[in-house]
Design an enzyme around this catalytic site. Structure first.
Site, short mmCIF file in Angstrom:
data_model
loop_
_atom_site.label_atom_id
_atom_site.label_comp_id
_atom_site.label_asym_id
_atom_site.label_seq_id
_atom_site.Cartn_x
_atom_site.Cartn_y
_atom_site.Cartn_z
N GLY A 1 9.54 10.24 8.23
CA GLY A 1 8.20 10.13 7.65
C GLY A 1 7.34 11.34 7.96
CG HIS B 1 0.21 2.37 1.61
ND1 HIS B 1 1.15 2.00 0.69
CD2 HIS B 1 0.87 2.60 2.76
CE1 HIS B 1 2.35 1.98 1.29
NE2 HIS B 1 2.20 2.34 2.54
CE1 TYR C 1 4.07 4.53 -1.81
CE2 TYR C 1 5.08 4.38 -3.98
CZ TYR C 1 4.19 4.98 -3.11
OH TYR C 1 3.41 6.02 -3.56
CB SER D 1 12.48 16.64 6.55
OG SER D 1 13.15 15.63 5.83
CG ASP E 1 4.46 13.67 1.74
OD1 ASP E 1 3.51 13.12 2.33
OD2 ASP E 1 5.51 13.08 1.41
#
Ligand code: ADP
Ligand code: MG
Length: 381
Positions: A123, A35, A223, A126, A171
């Site tokens: 997480g 975060h 979130y 993918s 990511d």
């Protein structure tokens, strides 16, 4: 390992020909820096050996024909019909073509047959693995000239704007830019990246990744709430983002609200822990990383309040079973923990968590030893 022979066979049965090539994008695990990305802070992920692989060829009919071996499904759409929000799993592939088209890149149709061994929804990204594999495929198939960080941004655009899932660049940057045996320190403000040696084995260590298989709930709302708190705190402090907090205790004093204080304390101390991790990795003292991982977990549990009981149980049990340190990794409210253990100890630690889960009435976790691996590209050989 993805079975490329099975991919080739499926591709042949669909098209009657071999694919022009195979391209892959890895999953990733965030070693530390949770975060912090949307606060212009620091992250340190690495790419996994688990990957999404696409067998791909160009088509001259302007169609995207997409299959997934795992889902045993086939979808097709004309490039001319691509519209954001055209949901489902194929959005992660089609979204890439859409993002490239939007930016004026000349892409044509493609047959894309996908198979992935990145655990889905754990997480470990993918989704980014697929996007980055497909970006790599289009870049090669259509001879596009796109710098690595830009590739990651196209993958991100596919996810944010086409699929409609708000995520940072972490990511896709990890899945695109990482190298074997290394992690990637990233400054989320400047987007400057620095490779970091992560040779666990040569330091007689290994990193266990354990999926608690806890279903994520309320993730999107929580979130959003965390992001909003960070923005509010930055506004009260008169800063562009929490990255700019220089004196933590002075900042905490200025924030009247106890919840905001805790949120800010997590972000600032987590940034410090990413820098500590960078230094330990560079000086090949990963053995000393345990307390940093533990502190990160405590901060996520107590200050940011994004862990859940199963995740806490897994981290606590891993430590009690001899891990040097353990923390939740990923956005929170479920998902995976990572545990730093002595070389060869991963299985014993994982078994201890399995027993603790059974005693507590939870289903069994899944686990593997992570290997820092290469970012997206073309499979050779
Ligand atoms: P994560 O990225 O953490 O694994 P996401 O919810 O972001 O979780 O992405 C998971 C989604 O990605 C799945 O719901 C599915 O749509 C898609 N996906 C992942 N792996 C595959 C696969 N092998 N075949 C088809 N779609 C997949
Ligand atoms: Mg994802």
């Amino acid at each position: 390992m993805v079975d490329t022979a099975a991919l080739r066979a499926r591709f042949r049965s669909e098209t009657g020909a071999d694919p022009e090539g195979f391209w892959y994008g890895p999953g990733r695990v965030n070693l530390i820096g949770e975060h912090t990305d949307y606060n212009d802070g620091f992250v340190l992920p690495f790419a996994l050996s688990q990957r999404a692989v696409v067998a791909a060829s160009r088509r001259d009919d302007g169609q995207l024909v997409m299959s997934s071996l795992e889902l045993d499904d086939r979808q097709h759409i004309a490039l001319a019909d691509l519209r954001p929000g055209t949901g489902g799993w194929s959005g992660y592939l089609a979204g890439v073509a859409w993002a490239l088209q939007q930016a004026g890149h000349r892409v044509g149709g493609a047959t894309l047959v996908l198979s992935s061994d990145v655990p889905l929804g754990a997480g470990l990204s993918s989704s980014a693995a697929i996007e980055c594999a497909v970006v790599a495929a289009f870049v090669d198939l259509y001879g596009l000239d796109i710098a690595p960080m830009e590739r990651a941004r196209f993958a991100q655009r596919a996810e944010n704007d086409y699929v409609g899932a708000p995520t940072g660049l972490l990511d896709q940057a990890a899945s695109t830019l990482c190298s074997e045996g290394e992690g990637l320190f990233m400054d989320c403000r400047s987007l400057r990246t620095t490779p970091v040696p992560l040779d666990f084995a040569s330091q007689s260590l290994e990193l266990l990744v354990l999926d608690t298989k806890t279903p994520h709930s309320h993730v999107d709302g929580e979130y959003g709430a965390r992001r909003a708190s960070c923005e509010e705190a930055a506004r009260i402090l008169g800063l562009t983002s929490l990255r700019d907090v220089e004196d933590l205790s002075a900042a905490l004093e200025r924030l009247g609200d106890e919840t905001l204080r805790r949120r800010v304390r997590h972000v600032i101390t987590e940034n410090e822990r990413v820098v500590q991790t960078l230094e330990l990795a560079r000086s090949r003292r990963l053995e000393d990383l345990g307390p940093v991982l533990d502190a990160s977990h405590a901060s996520m549990r107590d200050d940011y309040e994004i862990t859940v009981p199963t995740v806490d149980l897994a981290a606590r049990t891993a430590r009690a079973a001899g891990a040097l340190g353990a923390r939740m990794t990923g956005g929170g409210f479920g998902g995976c923990i990572i545990a730093l253990v002595r070389l060869g100890a991963a299985e014993a630690v994982a078994r201890a968590v399995e027993r603790a889960f059974a005693d507590a009435g939870h289903g069994p976790p899944e686990w593997f030893v992570a290997t820092p691996s290469a970012g997206a590209g073309r499979l050779t050989g």
